[in-house]
Every structure is written in C-alpha cells, then in structure tokens.
Design a protein around this motif. Structure first.
Motif, PDB file in Angstrom:
ATOM      1  N   LEU A 150      34.484  10.465 -12.452  1.00  0.00           N
ATOM      2  CA  LEU A 150      34.735  11.803 -13.305  1.00  0.00           C
ATOM      3  C   LEU A 150      33.603  11.993 -14.200  1.00  0.00           C
ATOM      4  O   LEU A 150      32.981  11.178 -14.681  1.00  0.00           O
ATOM      5  N   VAL A 153      31.638  14.551 -17.152  1.00  0.00           N
ATOM      6  CA  VAL A 153      32.011  15.907 -18.147  1.00  0.00           C
ATOM      7  C   VAL A 153      30.473  16.197 -18.520  1.00  0.00           C
ATOM      8  O   VAL A 153      29.975  15.303 -19.088  1.00  0.00           O
ATOM      9  N   GLN A 157      31.535  16.679  -8.998  1.00  0.00           N
ATOM     10  CA  GLN A 157      31.874  17.811  -9.763  1.00  0.00           C
ATOM     11  C   GLN A 157      32.075  17.628 -11.284  1.00  0.00           C
ATOM     12  O   GLN A 157      32.361  16.451 -11.864  1.00  0.00           O
ATOM     13  N   ASP A 199      33.169  18.709 -15.309  1.00  0.00           N
ATOM     14  CA  ASP A 199      34.172  19.091 -16.061  1.00  0.00           C
ATOM     15  C   ASP A 199      33.241  19.491 -17.451  1.00  0.00           C
ATOM     16  O   ASP A 199      32.891  18.828 -18.038  1.00  0.00           O
ATOM     17  N   ILE A 213      33.324  20.701 -21.070  1.00  0.00           N
ATOM     18  CA  ILE A 213      34.431  20.595 -22.107  1.00  0.00           C
ATOM     19  C   ILE A 213      33.910  21.408 -23.182  1.00  0.00           C
ATOM     20  O   ILE A 213      32.667  21.319 -23.607  1.00  0.00           O
ATOM     21  N   GLU A 258      37.893  19.853 -27.420  1.00  0.00           N
ATOM     22  CA  GLU A 258      37.824  19.087 -26.299  1.00  0.00           C
ATOM     23  C   GLU A 258      37.078  17.729 -26.529  1.00  0.00           C
ATOM     24  O   GLU A 258      37.759  16.386 -26.210  1.00  0.00           O
TER      25      GLU A 258
END
Length: 213
Positions: free
Chosen positions: A91, A93, A118, A120, A122, A126
């Motif tokens: 994951l 970010v 990938q 994310d 934010i 958040e």
C-alpha cells in the motif's frame, strides 16, 4: 425458511503487508506481519530515504525531474524489499508535495507505469486521520483528550482526539522543506528571514490552535 449464511472464514496464516509513505522530505517503508487470530501485528522490516520530493521548481511548482528520479529509485528499492519478505500487498500513499504539485498526477502515473505500484493520493484531513490511527495503535490515551502534532516536510497536522475518536483535524502548509525553500536564504538564517518565518508560522497555525483550545 431461509437458509442461514455460512460464517465467514477468518484467515489463520500470518499476512505480510508493505506500507509506503511518500512524503515531502522522505519516503518510508514498513513491512508488517499481521496475526489475524489475535489480531496483532509486528514490524519485520523498515526502510527510509530522504529524497526531498518537495524540492519543487520555484517557478512552476512542479516536481523536478531530479526529485522524481530519486523517488522512483527509492520506491523501487522499497518494493523489492517488501517483496523479499513475502509481502502479498504493498500500500502506498502520497501527501503534501504530490498533492500540491501541478504534475503530481503525472508522477503517480509514472510510478504505476514503471513499477506497477498504485499510489493513493490523500487529502490533508485524511492524512491527519491516519496519523491519529497510527498513534492510537501504539499509545495509551488513559481516557484523556490528547493533542497530536506531526511536523512533516510540507505540512503540519494538529489533531485533538481521545481513544474513541478525533475531535478536530487540521492540516496546514507548514513543513520543514516548505519553510526552508520559502524563507531561508542564508546559513545561518538572517534575523529578517527568521522574523518573516515566525510570522508565517503563527499566522498559519493560529486558527487550528484556537479550535483546539
């Protein structure tokens, strides 16, 4: 009579996950082993590299080719490290620098194209919420309200919270890399630049501090 649904099976084997934080100043990786039956987790690997992604072009605000190249190199190394520990999912970010840069989305697409990773992207609130969850997982609040302050490269998050939930979330454009770029023009910093820097920080944080009080 309707048939009852079968109970959902709970994984019994440990799960290995990688998490990457793409910040303004540095990129962090942690690889964790999650024990689903308890539940609990333990950190089995860490990596950090100061890439200064927030060293943006002063005229356009874009992430520079040099900063992007440094970030890609570090992300590739982080990805390889996580996979070497058996991570099934990674994951990632991105925060302030990527969020504000006009070519931030292009950077995200380049990472996915070259690494298959990938990202994310934010928002500031958040980001603050996730900081709260991270602190909550390792800090005893003792049923007392707490103030969490996280000073990053591009932003500072102020969070008023307790062990049940957040009461106030704030993300302001006050960070070490940002302030250095905009206000520090000599080493050591001049008295005039320090005065401007302090005034900027006070102005940016004033509303958040009043809300917390």
């Amino acid at each position: 009579m309707a048939a009852s649904l079968p109970p959902q099976s709970v994984p019994t084997q440990p799960i290995i996950l990688g998490a990457i934080d793409i910040g303004t100043n540095s990129i962090h990786l942690v690889v964790v082993k999650i024990e689903p039956q308890f539940p609990s987790f333990s950190i089995i690997a860490k990596e950090k590299d100061t890439v200064r992604l927030g060293d943006r072009d002063l005229e356009t605000g874009n992430l520079t080719p040099e900063a992007i190249a440094r970030a890609l190199s570090t992300l590739r190394r982080c990805q390889d490290l996580a996979l070497s520990f058996g991570a099934k999912h990674i994951l990632a970010v991105a925060t302030s620098a990527t969020r504000e840069a006009p070519n931030g989305q292009e950077f995200i697409q380049q990472v996915e194209r070259e690494l298959g990773l990938q990202i994310d992207l934010i928002s500031g609130p958040e980001e603050a919420r996730r900081i709260y969850l991270g602190v909550l997982s390792g800090w005893e609040f003792n049923d007392q309200p707490q103030v969490i302050i996280d000073i990053g490269g591009g932003s500072t998050e102020l969070i008023l919270c307790d062990r049940h939930d957040t009461r106030y979330l704030s993300s302001t454009k006050v960070g070490a890399v940002r302030l250095t770029q905009e206000f520090v023009h000599s080493d050591p910093i001049s008295a005039a630049d320090l005065t401007y820097l302090r005034a900027y920080v006070r102005g940016m944080l004033e509303r958040a501090i009043e809300q917390i009080r």
